[in-house]
Write an enzyme that holds these catalytic residues in place. Structure first.
Site, PDB file in Angstrom:
ATOM      1  N   GLY A  96      42.888  44.900  45.287  1.00 39.40           N
ATOM      2  CA  GLY A  96      43.318  45.979  44.505  1.00 39.40           C
ATOM      3  C   GLY A  96      44.122  47.239  44.940  1.00 39.40           C
ATOM      4  O   GLY A  96      44.956  47.711  44.436  1.00 39.40           O
ATOM      5  N   ASP A 319      31.674  51.970  48.146  1.00 36.20           N
ATOM      6  CA  ASP A 319      31.749  50.428  48.680  1.00 36.20           C
ATOM      7  C   ASP A 319      30.559  50.377  49.589  1.00 36.20           C
ATOM      8  O   ASP A 319      30.254  49.205  49.989  1.00 36.20           O
ATOM      9  CB  ASP A 319      33.078  50.625  49.739  1.00 36.20           C
ATOM     10  CG  ASP A 319      34.339  50.686  49.029  1.00 36.20           C
ATOM     11  OD1 ASP A 319      34.233  50.221  47.860  1.00 36.20           O
ATOM     12  OD2 ASP A 319      35.457  51.119  49.743  1.00 36.20           O
TER      13      ASP A 319
HETATM   14  C1  S3P Z   1      39.812  52.665  48.070  1.00 34.72           C
HETATM   15  C2  S3P Z   1      39.174  53.283  46.877  1.00 34.72           C
HETATM   16  C3  S3P Z   1      38.111  52.698  46.254  1.00 34.72           C
HETATM   17  C4  S3P Z   1      37.348  51.665  46.990  1.00 34.72           C
HETATM   18  C5  S3P Z   1      38.195  50.700  47.524  1.00 34.72           C
HETATM   19  C6  S3P Z   1      39.366  51.368  48.601  1.00 34.72           C
HETATM   20  C7  S3P Z   1      40.793  53.115  48.699  1.00 34.72           C
HETATM   21  O1  S3P Z   1      38.427  52.173  45.121  1.00 34.72           O
HETATM   22  O2  S3P Z   1      36.250  50.989  45.978  1.00 34.72           O
HETATM   23  O3  S3P Z   1      37.526  49.738  48.415  1.00 34.72           O
HETATM   24  O4  S3P Z   1      41.346  52.985  49.832  1.00 34.72           O
HETATM   25  O5  S3P Z   1      41.498  54.151  48.087  1.00 34.72           O
HETATM   26  P1  S3P Z   1      38.695  53.029  43.725  1.00 34.72           P
HETATM   27  O6  S3P Z   1      40.001  53.851  44.088  1.00 34.72           O
HETATM   28  O7  S3P Z   1      39.113  51.878  42.602  1.00 34.72           O
HETATM   29  O8  S3P Z   1      37.639  53.819  43.434  1.00 34.72           O
END
Ligand code: S3P
Length: 433
Positions: A96, A319
């Protein structure tokens, strides 16, 4: 994709040793993206070994950025702000972070690119980046707000944007897109989230202003700024360390040393919570490396109390909640998690995954729409568990299994490689049976 593997985890007596963590995943993604659009070369030491960060490097290569891996170092030849039109869709795999943050960079390019992901990523919400990037002038097609994304970029307009969801990925996406915009972009987040985007941009020579605003922050950034390459060592991943910290927390006689760990205050809430719960932690050799705080942790187990995680803490610990929840039945008072609805749209529905596995181990759990309530002082038994294709669930339950009665089989254990390929080997090295 790796073939499905199962790992059998036997109960442990204690945890003891030293663990050098691979580079932080959040920082590795950002350094890889920014070094690709920087002028001149960058040298990234201790780059994350996870498959997610390899997905980012793969996408950068498809966008015309050349790089070489030399041991644990990645050398990137930045090509400046203009990338090359990719011949194929950009494959973000399970990541993601790759899709959301890189969408900000491709939205500033004079071409159309398609971003795809695996089955889990294809279910995850992307409207949170589509709405603001569209407002900035990008054209984005999606499957009702989900991947694949087809992004037609160009010169963007600066925006003043109030993020409805507290998400560091969205904040970084917009900070990166703002580099390609005319004028100053202002981004307001409702709660303070990790600030690696801001810190990394500054390390690459970009001016970003950031101020607290109530429980959140406001960032301002001018478009048209150029980046210069860096030489950096990525600090050890604190979210990966969380599994070992929680393993140590399970055994009053445990002792762990974790050198060179990321201690960024927007990530370190885990340490406060574990200390409140009873873990003894001391930090030495604190230093600043390219704006990121790094230190060495010495950890000693002692009996574990319970905790409540709610409000801003739920965003700060997003996380780490799966592993805290996985060890919660072994605490004296248990754990209550509220305001954590975002867990439902991670690599798996992490509220449901945690509840299902804990129940299979014989635990009592109350599952709520935005969290969990897990009573303490429970005895768990080994069971056959599923990772739900989610790296943090596979690793969280390998830790819960250390204090269970009997052996635990974790199906889909290969998913640990998304963030930490050497996890099971490393766990074996520090566990005493
Ligand atoms: C992350 C932000 C978080 C986290 C992901 C990594 C990042 O997600 O859960 O593992 O590197 O900015 P979200 O921005 O969707 O909260």
């Amino acid at each position: 994709m790796k073939p499905e593997t199962q790992v059998l985890v036997r109960p442990a007596r204690n945890v003891h040793g030293t663990v050098a963590l691979p580079g932080d995943k959040s920082i590795s993604h950002r350094y890889a993206m920014l070094s690709g659009i920087a002028d001149g070369p960058s040298r990234l030491e201790n780059y994350s070994t996870g498959a997610d960060c390899a997905s980012t490097l793969g996408c950068m290569r498809a966008l015309g950025v050349t790089w070489e891996r030399k041991g644990s170092v990645i050398e990137v030849h930045g090509r400046g702000l203009s990338l090359a039109r990719p011949a194929e869709p950009l494959d973000c795999g399970n990541s993601g972070s790759t899709m959301r943050m890189l969408s900000g960079i491709v939205a500033g390019q004079n071409f159309t690119s398609e971003m795809i992901g695996d089955e889990s990523l294809s279910r995850r919400p992307m409207q949170r980046v589509i709405t603001p990037l569209t407002e900035m002038g990008a054209r984005i097609e999606s499957q009702e707000g989900k991947p694949p994304l087809r992004i037609t970029g160009g010169t963007l307009k600066a925006i003043d944007y109030k993020m409805p969801v507290a998400s560091a990925q969205v904040k970084s996406c917009l900070l990166f897109a703002a580099l390609f915009a005319e004028g100053e972009t202002r981004i307001e987040e409702p709660l303070r989230t990790r600030d690696h985007g801001e810190v990394a941009l500054r390390a690459f020579g970009v001016n970003v202003e950031s101020k607290s605003s109530g429980p959140g922050t406001v960032a301002r950034i001018r478009g048209g700024q150029r980046l210069r390459g860096i030489e950096a060592r990525v600090p050890g991943d604190l979210s990966s360390a969380a599994f070992f910290l929680c393993a140590a927390a399970l055994f009053p006689g445990s002792q762990l040393l974790l050198p060179n760990l990321l201690m960024n205050p927007t990530r370190a809430r885990l340490l406060d919570i574990l200390m409140q719960m009873g873990l003894r932690i001391s930090v030495t050799q604190l230093e600043q490396v390219h704006g990121e705080t790094v230190g060495s942790l010495q950890v000693q187990g002692s009996p574990l109390k319970g905790a409540t995680i709610a409000g801003a803490d739920s965003a700060a610990l997003i996380d780490e909640i799966p592993v805290l929840a996985a060890i919660a039945p072994y605490t004296t008072q248990g754990l209550e998690v509220r305001d954590a609805k975002e867990l439902r749209v991670k690599e798996s529905d992490r509220i449901a995954s945690v509840a299902s596995n804990l129940r299979l181990m014989g635990a009592q759990v109350e599952e709520r729409e935005d969290g969990l309530k897990i009573p303490g002082s429970q005895t768990l038994h080994g069971a056959e568990l599923d990772s739900f294709g989610d790296h943090r669930i596979a690793m969280a339950f390998a830790i819960a299994a250390l204090r269970a009665q009997g052996e635990t089989l974790i199906r889909g254990a290969e998913s640990a490689a998304i963030s930490y390929p050497a996890f099971f080997e490393t766990l074996d090295q520090i566990v005493e049976r």
